[in-house]
Design an enzyme around this catalytic site. Structure first.
Site, short mmCIF file in Angstrom:
data_model
loop_
_atom_site.label_atom_id
_atom_site.label_comp_id
_atom_site.label_asym_id
_atom_site.label_seq_id
_atom_site.Cartn_x
_atom_site.Cartn_y
_atom_site.Cartn_z
N LYS A 90 0.60 -0.98 -0.27
CA LYS A 90 -0.52 0.10 0.16
C LYS A 90 1.00 1.06 -0.03
O LYS A 90 1.94 1.22 1.33
CB LYS A 90 -0.76 -0.21 1.07
CG LYS A 90 -1.86 1.12 1.17
CD LYS A 90 -2.52 1.50 2.90
CE LYS A 90 -2.92 2.77 2.82
NZ LYS A 90 -3.65 3.29 3.97
N GLY B 250 -8.27 8.92 8.88
CA GLY B 250 -8.44 9.06 10.30
C GLY B 250 -10.01 10.03 11.45
O GLY B 250 -10.08 10.58 11.91
N ALA C 170 -9.55 5.33 3.92
CA ALA C 170 -9.36 6.94 3.99
C ALA C 170 -10.71 7.44 4.66
O ALA C 170 -11.26 7.63 3.42
CB ALA C 170 -8.24 7.88 4.13
N GLY C 171 -10.93 7.40 5.57
CA GLY C 171 -12.10 8.89 5.50
C GLY C 171 -13.31 8.28 6.12
O GLY C 171 -14.29 9.31 6.83
N THR D 188 -8.75 3.42 11.13
CA THR D 188 -9.89 4.08 12.30
C THR D 188 -11.09 3.86 12.98
O THR D 188 -11.64 3.55 14.50
CB THR D 188 -9.35 5.75 12.37
OG1 THR D 188 -7.65 5.92 12.05
CG2 THR D 188 -9.20 6.70 13.66
#
Lengths: 87, 261
Positions: free
Chosen positions: B102, B163, B189-190, B212
């Site tokens: 990644k 995050g 993400a997000g 997260t």
């Protein structure tokens, strides 16, 4: 042959004893190896399981199969990394 | 609908789960292990860091990941140049004995937004070295196309800052990225909660990557389960073909046969 007492050579030998330290940079910190040694020996000394890490020697990744034949010398830079939690 | 064959295929490797999860920020390795189990994920991200040589007592992350069940996806998180990212990827390959990475090249500390130039450069180098490169990228269809042209095995546009839990900020761009791309699109993400993951999947993307949202939830194991269901639900809704949105009502019950008629 030991130079005569009081001679410049004798004084120089006392002021600059032969070095027994082999200083490397290990994971960013200065580290004294004592003597040149293979990566296998270094990992054993550090109590690091070779199957769980990767080693970079002077910016080149060392294959696991080459740990026993790669020798770390004075002034070398060694990085030992592993997997930690991340996203 | 038979979902048996609906697999996510990246670089020839098939996954039955479209959820990719992280290993960071968990309160304990045991909770992480249970969350992974609940998520149904088959691919988990890990970070590459210096071994702590002064404290060897800490357990290895790999003691808590069954690599027979989960494939590892090492990241290059925290790298700000292509050079650092390439170096980190090479080390990650040696630890995990896998070509998958990644790829992150960060361009800004506060937002952790990617550096497009560095990302493209690192992608080209790593593809040439035989890596399967999954770049974490901006939600920019043009950048995604360039990454694909550079040989990326998938593109992973952000839904929102890493995050942040803000959800998918640019739905239209994600949709366009999916439309343009010839490789899998993973929203990375997000995501904050289950509906964010479902929305991403409803847009037609191929998978969602999160850390997260699960690890930071009050109950990470329950949230992992919620995310598994959300990703599956969003995927099914996408395949089922949603109705077109419209401004006014259309009655669900027949207009004929009313008592007052």
């Amino acid at each position: 042959m030991i130079p005569p007492v009081g001679s410049p050579a004798r004084i120089a030998a006392i002021d600059n004893p032969p070095s027994i330290t082999v200083r490397i940079t290990l994971n960013g910190d200065s580290y004294d190896l004592g003597e040149p040694m293979t990566i296998s020996r270094l990992l054993a000394r550090l109590d690091v399981d070779p199957r769980r890490v990767a080693v970079e020697h002077n910016l080149v990744v060392v294959k696991r199969t080459a740990y026993g034949s790669t020798t770390v010398q004075a002034e070398d830079t060694v990085e030992i990394v592993n997997f930690v939690g991340g996203g | 609908m038979d979902m048996g064959n609906d697999t996510l295929v990246i670089a020839g490797k098939a996954f039955s789960s479209r959820l990719i999860v992280g290993t960071g920020k968990y309160a304990s390795n045991e909770i992480m292990q249970r969350a992974h189990d609940a998520s149904g994920a088959e691919l988990v991200t890990v970070a590459v860091r210096r071994v702590n040589l002064t404290d060897r007592s800490r357990a290895s992350l790999l003691d808590f990941i069954d690599t027979g069940r989960y494939s590892l996806l090492p990241n290059t998180a925290g790298c700000y140049t292509a050079e650092e990212a390439v170096r980190t990827a090479r080390l990650g390959r040696e630890v995990g004995l896998s070509e998958w990475v990644k790829l992150e090249v960060i361009g800004d500390e506060r937002t952790l937004f990617p550096d497009n130039d560095g990302l493209l450069e690192a992608t080209r180098v790593l593809v040439k070295e035989g890596f399967v490169v999954l770049p974490y990228t901006n939600d920019d269809p043009v950048v995604c196309r360039k990454l694909e042209d550079a040989g990326a095995a998938a593109v992973m546009p952000l839904g929102a800052p890493i995050g942040s839990g803000l959800g998918i900020q640019n739905i239209n761009n994600i949709r366009i990225i999916r439309e343009f791309a010839g490789v899998p699109v993973i929203v990375d993400a997000g995501v904050g909660t289950a509906s964010d993951a479902a929305i991403a999947m409803e847009l037609g993307v191929d998978g969602v990557l999160m850390n997260t949202a699960i690890a930071g939830a009050r109950d990470p194991v329950a949230m992992a389960d919620a995310m598994k269901l959300a990703v599956a639900a969003g995927r099914r809704a996408h395949l089922a073909g949603r109705i077109a949105p419209r401004r006014y009502a259309t009655a669900s019950s027949p207009a004929d046969g009313l008592l007052s008629a």
